[in-house]
Design a protein around this motif. Structure first.
Motif, mmCIF file in Angstrom:
data_model
loop_
_atom_site.group_PDB
_atom_site.id
_atom_site.type_symbol
_atom_site.label_atom_id
_atom_site.label_comp_id
_atom_site.label_asym_id
_atom_site.label_seq_id
_atom_site.Cartn_x
_atom_site.Cartn_y
_atom_site.Cartn_z
ATOM 1 N N ILE A 126 0.827 -1.203 0.000
ATOM 2 C CA ILE A 126 0.000 0.000 0.000
ATOM 3 C C ILE A 126 0.864 1.256 0.000
ATOM 4 O O ILE A 126 0.612 2.210 -0.756
ATOM 5 C CB ILE A 126 -0.952 0.003 1.204
ATOM 6 C CG1 ILE A 126 -1.870 -1.223 1.158
ATOM 7 C CG2 ILE A 126 -1.773 1.285 1.230
ATOM 8 C CD1 ILE A 126 -2.749 -1.299 -0.057
ATOM 9 N N ALA A 127 1.894 1.270 0.847
ATOM 10 C CA ALA A 127 2.744 2.457 0.962
ATOM 11 C C ALA A 127 3.434 2.781 -0.358
ATOM 12 O O ALA A 127 3.453 3.933 -0.802
ATOM 13 C CB ALA A 127 3.778 2.246 2.067
ATOM 14 N N THR A 128 4.011 1.766 -0.991
ATOM 15 C CA THR A 128 4.746 2.010 -2.235
ATOM 16 C C THR A 128 3.790 2.239 -3.408
ATOM 17 O O THR A 128 4.150 2.920 -4.373
ATOM 18 C CB THR A 128 5.688 0.845 -2.547
ATOM 19 O OG1 THR A 128 4.946 -0.383 -2.641
ATOM 20 C CG2 THR A 128 6.735 0.702 -1.451
ATOM 21 N N LEU A 129 2.583 1.683 -3.329
ATOM 22 C CA LEU A 129 1.585 1.961 -4.361
ATOM 23 C C LEU A 129 1.170 3.430 -4.303
ATOM 24 O O LEU A 129 0.983 4.085 -5.340
ATOM 25 C CB LEU A 129 0.371 1.057 -4.189
ATOM 26 C CG LEU A 129 -0.713 1.137 -5.281
ATOM 27 C CD1 LEU A 129 -0.136 0.736 -6.638
ATOM 28 C CD2 LEU A 129 -1.902 0.258 -4.924
ATOM 29 N N ALA A 130 1.043 3.964 -3.079
ATOM 30 C CA ALA A 130 0.726 5.388 -2.921
ATOM 31 C C ALA A 130 1.856 6.254 -3.468
ATOM 32 O O ALA A 130 1.603 7.275 -4.129
ATOM 33 C CB ALA A 130 0.479 5.700 -1.447
#
Length: 343
Positions: free
Chosen positions: A149-153
């Protein structure tokens, strides 16, 4: 009444054999042997691809200029893959590497940045990459966010910011010192400077992974984070450092891409995250973490780049190329699962 000790006779039981001096080293031998066998297999696959290219397009594929091109194209994604290998081995994932490369490349090629010349472009590319890696690391390590989720953001944010900076336009590099690195006159004994940078990053990455405490901690955190914490490893700090390292590699790759393309574009680094993950996986890095190999990842990059080159020389559609890459990834994952089950 005491009895004197009786000397051991010929039929007395033998004393137990001394234990191995290094049990951990003995335990690592099967894994090391597996990785060595995998690397040999990858070398065999690469040799087969070279043979195919030599047979189908002998004049074009085996030409020195084409081999230089293959190595140069492998250099950019190869540097990204080195950082990705560390992150995956540490139990994480980074879906933002392609977007970070794009953002770093356009930020480093703005008119304001180019006024500072070679040093300004290089510093900006690296600084942007490290800054994005810092944000990813803080979100994952200290924010408690799932790496996906963090890297997708970060992927979405970096792509959007890169588009905003360029307004959809290509930013041409006008600094001669940067452009000169891509001309044949700058080659060292026939080797492009970008390939030398890739080789240096690979060597440093290999030493860091295999010969330092940092590498051992990366494997420990990826294998079992709780056990690593109980052993005294600062798991959150280690994860932060891993994403910083990935961001640094993205910044270096962005500079190499600027040299290669002579420009900065918001579309740079498209699908780099998939190519880097795929190269690391077929090289022997476990997607679940706890095991990785820099040498295998580099071989994976060379295999994918060679496939792309062969398809281009034979005028085959890019769709077929993507299908072939997908089949290779599936085969590599199946081999990993079988090796884990047998091991």
């Amino acid at each position: 009444m005491t009895h004197s000790a009786t000397p051991a006779g010929p039929n007395a039981p033998a004393a137990p054999a001394p234990s191995a001096p290094d049990g951990k080293a003995a335990a690592r031998r099967p894994v090391s042997a597996l990785l060595d066998m995998r690397n040999l297999s990858l070398l065999g696959v690469l040799a087969v691809l070279v043979a195919v290219g030599g047979v189908t397009r002998p004049d074009e594929f085996l030409a020195t200029s084409n081999l230089q091109l293959v190595l140069t194209q492998a250099s950019v994604i190869g540097v990204v893959t080195v950082g990705m290998t560390f992150v995956i081995t540490g139990g994480g994932i980074d879906l933002s590497v392609g977007a970070i490369v794009a953002l770093a490349s356009v930020w480093a090629t703005t008119v304001a940045t180019q006024e500072f010349g070679f040093a300004g472009i290089l510093f900006t590319a690296v600084a942007v990459g490290v800054g994005c890696g810092l944000v990813n690391g803080l979100l994952v390590a200290y924010g408690g966010m799932v790496p996906f989720i963090a890297t997708l953001a970060m992927f979405a944010s970096a792509r959007g910011l890169a588009l905003q900076l360029t307004d959809g336009r290509t930013q041409i590099v006008t600094v001669d010192a940067v452009l000169d690195l891509g001309v044949p006159d700058a080659y060292v004994l026939g080797v492009p400077p970008l390939v030398l940078v890739f080789a240096a990053v690979t060597l440093v990455g290999w030493l860091l992974f295999n010969r330092t405490t940092f590498g051992r901690r990366t494997v420990a955190v990826g294998g079992n984070a709780e056990a690593a914490r109980l052993a005294g490893i600062d798991v959150r700090r280690q994860r932060l450092l891993l994403y910083l390292l990935s961001g640094l590699c993205c910044g270096i790759a962005a500079f190499l891409l600027i040299v290669l393309a002579g420009s900065g574009q918001n579309t740079n680094g498209n699908l780099y995250e998939l190519d880097a993950i795929a190269a690391a996986i077929i090289g022997g890095t476990l997607l679940s973490g706890g095991r990785g190999t820099i040498a295998g990842s580099v071989l994976g990059v060379l295999i994918f780049t060679t496939i792309t080159n062969i398809f281009a020389l034979n005028n085959l559609e890019s769709a077929v190329q993507q299908i072939a890459k997908g089949a290779i990834i599936v085969a590599a994952v199946l081999v990993q699962r079988r090796a884990l089950r047998d091991g």
